[in-house]
Design a protein around this motif. Structure first.
Motif, PDB file in Angstrom:
ATOM      1  N   GLU A   1       0.827  -1.209   0.000  1.00 52.67           N
ATOM      2  CA  GLU A   1       0.000   0.000   0.000  1.00 52.67           C
ATOM      3  C   GLU A   1       0.860   1.257   0.000  1.00 52.67           C
ATOM      4  O   GLU A   1       0.590   2.220  -0.735  1.00 52.67           O
ATOM      5  CB  GLU A   1      -0.942   0.003   1.203  1.00 52.67           C
ATOM      6  N   LYS A   2       1.901   1.281   0.838  1.00 53.46           N
ATOM      7  CA  LYS A   2       2.793   2.445   0.875  1.00 53.46           C
ATOM      8  C   LYS A   2       3.571   2.569  -0.430  1.00 53.46           C
ATOM      9  O   LYS A   2       3.834   3.686  -0.897  1.00 53.46           O
ATOM     10  CB  LYS A   2       3.741   2.331   2.070  1.00 53.46           C
ATOM     11  N   TRP A   3       3.925   1.438  -1.010  1.00 49.73           N
ATOM     12  CA  TRP A   3       4.601   1.445  -2.317  1.00 49.73           C
ATOM     13  C   TRP A   3       3.694   2.097  -3.357  1.00 49.73           C
ATOM     14  O   TRP A   3       4.127   2.962  -4.112  1.00 49.73           O
ATOM     15  CB  TRP A   3       4.942   0.018  -2.725  1.00 49.73           C
ATOM     16  N   ALA A   4       2.426   1.689  -3.373  1.00 51.70           N
ATOM     17  CA  ALA A   4       1.484   2.224  -4.358  1.00 51.70           C
ATOM     18  C   ALA A   4       1.232   3.712  -4.135  1.00 51.70           C
ATOM     19  O   ALA A   4       1.153   4.499  -5.094  1.00 51.70           O
ATOM     20  CB  ALA A   4       0.172   1.452  -4.299  1.00 51.70           C
ATOM     21  N   THR A   5       1.107   4.121  -2.867  1.00 49.50           N
ATOM     22  CA  THR A   5       0.895   5.542  -2.563  1.00 49.50           C
ATOM     23  C   THR A   5       2.078   6.368  -3.040  1.00 49.50           C
ATOM     24  O   THR A   5       1.908   7.451  -3.629  1.00 49.50           O
ATOM     25  CB  THR A   5       0.695   5.737  -1.046  1.00 49.50           C
ATOM     26  N   THR A   6       3.285   5.866  -2.813  1.00 49.06           N
ATOM     27  CA  THR A   6       4.475   6.609  -3.226  1.00 49.06           C
ATOM     28  C   THR A   6       4.606   6.619  -4.746  1.00 49.06           C
ATOM     29  O   THR A   6       5.057   7.606  -5.335  1.00 49.06           O
ATOM     30  CB  THR A   6       5.737   6.013  -2.571  1.00 49.06           C
ATOM     31  N   GLN A   7       4.212   5.526  -5.405  1.00 52.93           N
ATOM     32  CA  GLN A   7       4.186   5.520  -6.875  1.00 52.93           C
ATOM     33  C   GLN A   7       3.249   6.611  -7.385  1.00 52.93           C
ATOM     34  O   GLN A   7       3.577   7.353  -8.329  1.00 52.93           O
ATOM     35  CB  GLN A   7       3.696   4.152  -7.381  1.00 52.93           C
ATOM     36  N   ASN A   8       2.093   6.742  -6.752  1.00 52.43           N
ATOM     37  CA  ASN A   8       1.125   7.766  -7.145  1.00 52.43           C
ATOM     38  C   ASN A   8       1.678   9.169  -6.904  1.00 52.43           C
ATOM     39  O   ASN A   8       1.524  10.072  -7.738  1.00 52.43           O
ATOM     40  CB  ASN A   8      -0.177   7.569  -6.360  1.00 52.43           C
ATOM     41  N   ASN A   9       2.340   9.358  -5.750  1.00 48.51           N
ATOM     42  CA  ASN A   9       2.938  10.664  -5.443  1.00 48.51           C
ATOM     43  C   ASN A   9       4.036  11.025  -6.433  1.00 48.51           C
ATOM     44  O   ASN A   9       4.171  12.180  -6.850  1.00 48.51           O
ATOM     45  CB  ASN A   9       3.502  10.662  -4.020  1.00 48.51           C
TER      46      ASN A   9
END
Length: 324
Positions: free
Chosen positions: A279-287
């Motif tokens: 989830e944190k990986w995906a959030t950072t990818q989005n950021n």
């Protein structure tokens, strides 16, 4: 707030954003009945949405307006009419509840809601006095006392009701008390620095530019303790937060700020691996995609391709089924 009033707030905000320069004072005067704490909260929500969409000028205008109106509303609240002992007792009750309930929001939030009219400048003024008295009376319990103050500050900062700007000011006051009573350079000291940084990033009062500079300063200070070697996950969290602050930063070159944001997001991803922190990986990818979307340096075509690539990567985790 009721839906009709909320719509009135939004209509006034859009009128102010669209009006010719110089017409704002008259518009505000004509709509003075709407100038209350709810209007300030609406300004902050719209400002956040504008900032996320790249509308920095409109966001800064609304935040500056909210800051000025907050001072006006504050001056008309007449906090002197409240009994200081009532505030002290309320603070003590909240701290007791934090300890007894293990900081359960199901206990704390109803208490805050019942007396949310006390969450104001007087509360922030009396909180240090209550803390000082508690520490003097219980010198062997300083660590416990400041931990409860920090938990209370977190809860007030995240409390969804009341005046958002005042809640933030109380939280900042609480975090400063905690910081003054913790060992510099300790893990918990860095935790409080990170909390202060997050709060300054969201702060409504004061200059938006200055608040972001303070946030960056506290994040960088936290990283002197939250190193990659000793606290990799906390290090990555602060890298991500620092990247967000640079993405919003007003001072300095916009191009340079976005380059730093990209650098910090990429650093966070050295810890936030897909297999370990999906989830944190995906959030950072989005950021990271957002940063490339607005990037000034480099080829515009290449930046957009990278943004698309990162958004698509985020969607491998952020599926319709799991995170609609």
């Amino acid at each position: 707030m009721d839906e009709t009033r909320a719509q009135a707030y939004l209509q006034l905000i859009h009128t102010l954003l669209d009006c010719p320069n110089g017409d704002e004072p008259q518009i505000l005067q004509d709509n003075s009945e709407l100038l209350d704490r709810g209007f300030l909260e609406a300004c902050e929500l719209v400002a956040e949405n504008l900032a996320q969409q790249g509308g920095d000028n409109g966001a800064n205008f609304l935040r500056n307006l909210a800051s000025q109106l907050a001072q006006f509303i504050e001056s008309n609240d007449d906090p002197e009419s409240e009994n200081p002992q009532e505030y002290a007792n309320f603070i003590l009750e909240l701290l007791q509840a934090e300890g007894d309930s293990n900081s359960d929001i199901k206990v704390i939030y109803p208490m805050l809601a019942e007396r949310q009219h006390l969450l104001n400048a007087r509360f922030a003024h009396i909180l240090p006095q209550v803390a000082q008295n508690l520490i003097a009376e219980h010198p062997d319990a300083i660590e416990f006392i400041v931990a409860m103050i920090e938990n209370l500050s977190i809860h007030i900062n995240q409390f969804p009701r009341g005046n958002r700007s005042k809640n933030i000011e109380i939280a900042i006051t609480g975090y400063q008390i905690v910081l003054n009573n913790r060992e510099p350079g300790s893990e918990k000291y860095a935790q409080t620095q990170n909390n202060l940084a997050v709060t300054y990033s969201d702060r409504i009062n004061g200059s938006r530019a200055d608040n972001l500079e303070k946030a960056i300063e506290f994040y960088q200070a936290a990283l002197t303790v939250r190193t990659l070697e000793d606290f990799p996950e906390k290090w990555a969290e602060t890298q991500n937060n620092l990247a967000a602050a640079y993405s919003d930063r007003i001072n300095g070159s916009r191009a340079d700020n976005l380059e730093k944001a990209i650098e910090f997001y990429e650093a966070a991803l050295t810890v936030y691996k897909l297999e370990d922190f999906p989830e944190k990986w995906a959030t950072t990818q989005n950021n990271l995609a957002n940063a490339y979307l607005y990037r000034i340096n480099g080829s515009r075509a290449d930046n957009l391709e990278k943004a698309i690539e990162f958004y698509e990567a985020a969607l491998t985790v952020r599926t319709l089924e799991d995170f609609p």
